[in-house]
Design an enzyme around this catalytic site. Structure first.
Site, short mmCIF file in Angstrom:
data_model
loop_
_atom_site.label_atom_id
_atom_site.label_comp_id
_atom_site.label_asym_id
_atom_site.label_seq_id
_atom_site.Cartn_x
_atom_site.Cartn_y
_atom_site.Cartn_z
NE ARG A 64 -2.16 -0.91 3.72
CZ ARG A 64 -2.73 -0.26 4.73
NH1 ARG A 64 -3.94 0.22 4.59
NH2 ARG A 64 -2.11 -0.11 5.89
CE LYS A 129 3.53 -6.94 5.75
NZ LYS A 129 3.37 -5.48 5.69
NE ARG A 264 3.99 0.65 12.16
CZ ARG A 264 3.53 0.15 11.02
NH1 ARG A 264 2.58 -0.74 11.02
NH2 ARG A 264 4.05 0.53 9.85
P1 ATP Z 1 1.47 -1.28 7.73
O1 ATP Z 1 0.03 -1.63 7.76
O2 ATP Z 1 2.29 -2.21 8.55
O3 ATP Z 1 1.73 0.15 7.93
P2 ATP Z 1 1.20 -1.91 5.14
O4 ATP Z 1 0.15 -2.89 5.49
O5 ATP Z 1 0.77 -0.64 4.48
O6 ATP Z 1 2.02 -1.54 6.37
P3 ATP Z 1 1.99 -3.42 3.07
O7 ATP Z 1 1.62 -2.46 2.03
O8 ATP Z 1 1.08 -4.53 3.37
O9 ATP Z 1 2.30 -2.60 4.34
O10 ATP Z 1 3.40 -4.08 2.75
C1 ATP Z 1 4.53 -3.31 2.46
C2 ATP Z 1 5.48 -3.32 3.64
O11 ATP Z 1 5.72 -4.65 4.07
C3 ATP Z 1 6.84 -2.78 3.29
O12 ATP Z 1 6.90 -1.40 3.52
C4 ATP Z 1 7.79 -3.53 4.22
O13 ATP Z 1 7.83 -2.91 5.48
C5 ATP Z 1 7.10 -4.85 4.41
N1 ATP Z 1 7.59 -5.92 3.51
C6 ATP Z 1 7.99 -5.86 2.23
N2 ATP Z 1 8.31 -7.08 1.75
C7 ATP Z 1 8.08 -7.94 2.77
C8 ATP Z 1 8.20 -9.34 2.91
N3 ATP Z 1 8.58 -10.12 1.91
N4 ATP Z 1 7.88 -9.87 4.11
C9 ATP Z 1 7.46 -9.13 5.13
N5 ATP Z 1 7.33 -7.79 5.07
C10 ATP Z 1 7.62 -7.21 3.90
#
Ligand code: ATP
Length: 267
Positions: A64, A129, A264
């Site tokens: 995202r 994650k 968070r």
């Molecule tokens: P959050 O809700 O934690 O603020 P998000 O849900 O917006 O974040 P996503 O868009 O789901 O985050 O995923 C992107 C983020 O996930 C990246 O910014 C990085 O921190 C993390 N990420 C990227 N690749 C991986 C991976 N292979 N495994 C785990 N985490 C990852």
């Protein structure tokens, strides 16, 4: 050493789907930027099946808000599916939660323990994650509304992988005692997704809310919600029947629909 996997193979994935195979069109490609981007641009399936695109090497996976989703050869399962639905007052709210629940249930069926869901779109194992989900809506002129659901699952994360994520990263090698073949894993994920998407389209997220709440990573914990230029702390009270986050605040219960928002644990 990363585990060795057989290549992804549409015929093996369809075989793994058994009777459900007729609901899917499955394609596998060697490399692409993002399976979501490919499917957003793809023509809809004339037979109305769920279109699936899996990729051996995804080089520009997206999360995202312009974030990146990282994957590694042999170390990841990255795929997207495009699913058509009848839009309604409550649709498609909660879709990312439905997809997360499908991933969680599949992992549990394989013997995974400590699987949790973090609103709105992450699958964690004991706080780390393991999988990410990105939903993108497609509303082309004259086409049925559809959503592209992108899912990335870590199978084996290299030791030197630099991922900046609160709580750390999990992979399936560390979570399951025996790793399934990727074709089998993908078929299991698609089968569970088909089951839950059926329930979701007939009864809405309300029918899946209890199952999601049971796995809520932050249930009753103090959390911090932040968006563009604002933040709000409170206690995570789960989700409502649309999949909106419920936050207990000093000013009362606040309902937050998914958007450009991060959740968070409170520091
Ligand atoms: P959050 O809700 O934690 O603020 P998000 O849900 O917006 O974040 P996503 O868009 O789901 O985050 O995923 C992107 C983020 O996930 C990246 O910014 C990085 O921190 C993390 N990420 C990227 N690749 C991986 C991976 N292979 N495994 C785990 N985490 C990852």
């Amino acid at each position: 050493m990363p585990p060795k996997f057989a290549p992804l193979d549409p015929s093996r994935i369809l075989a793994g789907l058994g009777d459900r195979a007729r609901y899917f069109e499955v394609r596998v490609i060697d490399e692409c930027g993002s399976t979501n981007s490919e499917l957003v641009e793809a023509a809809p399936d004339p037979l109305g099946r769920i279109q699936v695109l899996a990729c051996e090497r995804q080089t520009g996976g997206r999360g995202r808000r312009g974030r990146s989703w990282l994957s590694w050869d042999e170390g990841s399962l990255t795929f997207s599916l495009r699913w058509s639905f009848e839009p309604g007052p409550h649709m498609p709210a909660g879709l990312s939660l439905v997809a997360g629940l499908a991933v969680a249930r599949t992992l549990e069926r394989l013997g995974g323990e400590g699987v949790q869901l973090k609103w709105p779109n992450d699958v964690l194992v004991n706080g780390q994650k393991l999988a990410g989900i990105l939903i993108e809506l497609v509303q082309g002129r004259g086409q049925r509304a559809s959503a592209v659901i992108g899912i990335g699952v870590n199978l084996h994360v290299p030791q030197d992988a630099a991922i900046d994520v609160v709580g750390g990263v999990a992979d399936l090698v560390g979570v399951l005692s025996g790793l399934p073949d990727r074709n089998t894993l993908l078929a299991m994920l698609l089968s569970e997704l088909a089951t839950l998407l059926d329930t979701y389209s007939s009864a809405g997220f309300a029918a899946l809310r209890g199952a999601w709440m049971q796995r809520n990573a932050f249930a009753d914990l103090p959390v911090l919600l932040s968006g563009e230029g604002w933040s709000q702390s409170g206690v995570c009270a789960g989700v409502d029947e649309d999949g909106a986050l419920l936050l207990e605040t000093p000013d009362g219960l606040r309902r937050v629909l998914s958007g450009e928002i991060s959740l968070r644990l409170a520091p």
